[in-house]
Design a protein around this motif. Structure first.
Motif, PDB file in Angstrom:
ATOM      1  N   VAL A  37       0.499  -7.107  -6.101  1.00  0.00           N
ATOM      2  CA  VAL A  37      -0.082  -6.824  -4.855  1.00  0.00           C
ATOM      3  C   VAL A  37      -0.834  -5.515  -5.103  1.00  0.00           C
ATOM      4  O   VAL A  37      -0.152  -4.506  -5.394  1.00  0.00           O
ATOM      5  CB  VAL A  37       0.542  -6.869  -3.818  1.00  0.00           C
ATOM      6  N   ILE A  38      -1.981  -5.467  -5.002  1.00  0.00           N
ATOM      7  CA  ILE A  38      -2.722  -4.067  -5.072  1.00  0.00           C
ATOM      8  C   ILE A  38      -3.415  -3.542  -3.925  1.00  0.00           C
ATOM      9  O   ILE A  38      -4.524  -4.215  -3.434  1.00  0.00           O
ATOM     10  CB  ILE A  38      -3.813  -4.071  -6.201  1.00  0.00           C
ATOM     11  N   PRO A  39      -2.632  -2.761  -2.875  1.00  0.00           N
ATOM     12  CA  PRO A  39      -3.432  -2.258  -1.855  1.00  0.00           C
ATOM     13  C   PRO A  39      -4.389  -1.358  -2.207  1.00  0.00           C
ATOM     14  O   PRO A  39      -4.127  -0.643  -3.087  1.00  0.00           O
ATOM     15  CB  PRO A  39      -2.182  -1.510  -1.248  1.00  0.00           C
ATOM     16  N   VAL A  40      -5.610  -1.547  -1.678  1.00  0.00           N
ATOM     17  CA  VAL A  40      -6.636  -0.544  -1.887  1.00  0.00           C
ATOM     18  C   VAL A  40      -6.695   0.677  -0.890  1.00  0.00           C
ATOM     19  O   VAL A  40      -6.861   0.554   0.308  1.00  0.00           O
ATOM     20  CB  VAL A  40      -8.064  -1.186  -1.689  1.00  0.00           C
ATOM     21  N   LEU A  41      -6.195   1.981  -1.562  1.00  0.00           N
ATOM     22  CA  LEU A  41      -5.853   2.989  -0.517  1.00  0.00           C
ATOM     23  C   LEU A  41      -7.345   3.635  -0.406  1.00  0.00           C
ATOM     24  O   LEU A  41      -8.283   3.640  -0.928  1.00  0.00           O
ATOM     25  CB  LEU A  41      -5.320   4.041  -1.612  1.00  0.00           C
ATOM     26  N   ASN A  42      -7.295   4.407   0.751  1.00  0.00           N
ATOM     27  CA  ASN A  42      -6.308   4.519   1.551  1.00  0.00           C
ATOM     28  C   ASN A  42      -6.193   3.468   2.904  1.00  0.00           C
ATOM     29  O   ASN A  42      -5.318   3.429   3.572  1.00  0.00           O
ATOM     30  CB  ASN A  42      -6.286   6.107   2.585  1.00  0.00           C
ATOM     31  N   GLY A  43      -7.332   2.956   3.003  1.00  0.00           N
ATOM     32  CA  GLY A  43      -7.699   2.212   4.405  1.00  0.00           C
ATOM     33  C   GLY A  43      -6.685   1.123   4.311  1.00  0.00           C
ATOM     34  O   GLY A  43      -6.171   0.752   5.661  1.00  0.00           O
ATOM     35  N   ALA A  44      -6.336   0.287   3.408  1.00  0.00           N
ATOM     36  CA  ALA A  44      -5.410  -0.922   3.400  1.00  0.00           C
ATOM     37  C   ALA A  44      -3.739  -0.540   3.691  1.00  0.00           C
ATOM     38  O   ALA A  44      -3.350  -1.474   3.597  1.00  0.00           O
ATOM     39  CB  ALA A  44      -5.833  -1.712   2.353  1.00  0.00           C
ATOM     40  N   GLU A  97      -7.111  -5.467   1.098  1.00  0.00           N
ATOM     41  CA  GLU A  97      -8.189  -4.402   1.525  1.00  0.00           C
ATOM     42  C   GLU A  97      -8.291  -4.461   3.065  1.00  0.00           C
ATOM     43  O   GLU A  97      -7.899  -5.459   3.704  1.00  0.00           O
ATOM     44  CB  GLU A  97      -9.437  -4.904   0.749  1.00  0.00           C
ATOM     45  N   ASP A  98      -8.721  -3.335   3.639  1.00  0.00           N
ATOM     46  CA  ASP A  98      -8.805  -3.157   5.004  1.00  0.00           C
ATOM     47  C   ASP A  98     -10.113  -3.931   5.506  1.00  0.00           C
ATOM     48  O   ASP A  98     -10.086  -4.477   6.554  1.00  0.00           O
ATOM     49  CB  ASP A  98      -8.935  -1.740   5.480  1.00  0.00           C
ATOM     50  N   ILE A  99     -11.109  -3.639   4.949  1.00  0.00           N
ATOM     51  CA  ILE A  99     -12.504  -4.144   5.356  1.00  0.00           C
ATOM     52  C   ILE A  99     -13.511  -4.287   4.110  1.00  0.00           C
ATOM     53  O   ILE A  99     -13.452  -3.617   3.331  1.00  0.00           O
ATOM     54  CB  ILE A  99     -13.234  -3.268   6.508  1.00  0.00           C
ATOM     55  N   SER A 120      -5.287 -14.808 -12.187  1.00  0.00           N
ATOM     56  CA  SER A 120      -6.066 -15.056 -11.251  1.00  0.00           C
ATOM     57  C   SER A 120      -6.318 -13.673 -10.359  1.00  0.00           C
ATOM     58  O   SER A 120      -5.472 -12.641 -10.376  1.00  0.00           O
ATOM     59  CB  SER A 120      -5.403 -16.038 -10.292  1.00  0.00           C
ATOM     60  N   VAL A 121      -7.391 -13.584  -9.773  1.00  0.00           N
ATOM     61  CA  VAL A 121      -7.632 -12.545  -8.722  1.00  0.00           C
ATOM     62  C   VAL A 121      -7.799 -12.994  -7.423  1.00  0.00           C
ATOM     63  O   VAL A 121      -9.007 -13.742  -7.310  1.00  0.00           O
ATOM     64  CB  VAL A 121      -8.650 -11.440  -9.118  1.00  0.00           C
ATOM     65  N   GLU A 122      -7.181 -12.631  -6.310  1.00  0.00           N
ATOM     66  CA  GLU A 122      -7.542 -12.763  -5.254  1.00  0.00           C
ATOM     67  C   GLU A 122      -7.909 -11.937  -4.181  1.00  0.00           C
ATOM     68  O   GLU A 122      -6.905 -10.734  -4.250  1.00  0.00           O
ATOM     69  CB  GLU A 122      -6.255 -13.933  -4.559  1.00  0.00           C
ATOM     70  N   VAL A 123      -8.667 -11.686  -3.163  1.00  0.00           N
ATOM     71  CA  VAL A 123      -8.651 -10.915  -2.171  1.00  0.00           C
ATOM     72  C   VAL A 123      -8.428 -11.156  -0.753  1.00  0.00           C
ATOM     73  O   VAL A 123      -9.007 -12.270  -0.351  1.00  0.00           O
ATOM     74  CB  VAL A 123     -10.176 -10.227  -2.401  1.00  0.00           C
ATOM     75  N   VAL A 124      -7.603 -10.466  -0.049  1.00  0.00           N
ATOM     76  CA  VAL A 124      -6.956 -10.688   1.100  1.00  0.00           C
ATOM     77  C   VAL A 124      -7.362  -9.584   1.926  1.00  0.00           C
ATOM     78  O   VAL A 124      -7.005  -8.482   1.691  1.00  0.00           O
ATOM     79  CB  VAL A 124      -5.617 -10.978   0.994  1.00  0.00           C
ATOM     80  N   SER A 125      -8.349  -9.673   2.965  1.00  0.00           N
ATOM     81  CA  SER A 125      -8.706  -8.471   3.678  1.00  0.00           C
ATOM     82  C   SER A 125      -8.515  -8.741   5.174  1.00  0.00           C
ATOM     83  O   SER A 125      -8.346  -9.682   5.646  1.00  0.00           O
ATOM     84  CB  SER A 125     -10.138  -8.351   3.511  1.00  0.00           C
TER      85      SER A 125
END
Length: 177
Positions: A37-44, A97-99, A120-125
């Motif tokens: 799980v890769i949170p995209v910083l800082n926003g997420a 991701e935040d947005i 696989s790569v999934e994006v949850v925002s």
């Protein structure tokens, strides 16, 4: 800070309800797997933290920091400021991701992980703002569709401020104009 908000769009309760629904889907999909799980910083940070607590499968958390903004405007160029340390080869990757705004950051990051051999790569925002998209990119899942307004709170910021608001709101234009 609350005086700088024109309107609250999504409350903590609304966010929690949608995150429960999103986590239920992820828990079914990734049962028995060990995604990164890769949170995209800082926003997420806030969204990812709350989402991760709802996940019931084994996972590795490895944040990434990417930048494509200067103040309130996108620069059009995505730069990885802090990379992950994990080897993604043959492992599922879930970006949190935040947005999703222009789509450039997530499109670039997903391409990078695919090139590195992710299974696989999934994006949850938390939010999706399709009106501002400049590249062809869609999230696999998102909590809410966002209007084309300057949003802050729950991780979203303006010049580093407002991330700690417990809701997502529209920032008054007088604040950033």
């Amino acid at each position: 800070m609350n005086n700088d908000i024109e309107k609250v769009l999504f409350t903590q309760e609304q966010l929690n309800k949608r995150m429960d629904e999103m986590a239920e889907r992820l828990n079914k999909k990734y049962a028995g797997q060990e995604p990164i799980v890769i949170p995209v910083l800082n926003g997420a940070m806030l969204f990812a933290s709350d989402m991760i607590k709802k996940l019931t499968f084994k996972l590795t958390i490895d944040p990434i920091k990417a930048s494509s903004y200067a103040g309130a405007a996108s620069t059009g160029k995505v730069k990885i400021v802090q990379d992950i340390k994990s080897n993604v080869n043959n492992r599922p990757v879930i970006f949190m991701e935040d947005i999703i705004d222009t789509g450039r950051t997530l499109k670039t990051l997903t391409e990078v992980m695919r090139k590195r051999g992710a299974k696989s790569v999934e994006v949850v925002s938390m939010l999706d703002k399709p009106e501002t998209r400049v590249v062809d990119f869609k999230a696999d899942d998102y909590a809410f569709k966002a209007p084309n307004a300057f949003l802050v709170g729950y991780g979203l910021d303006y010049n580093g401020w407002y991330r700690n608001l417990p809701y997502v709101g529209i920032l008054k234009q007088a604040v950033y104009a």
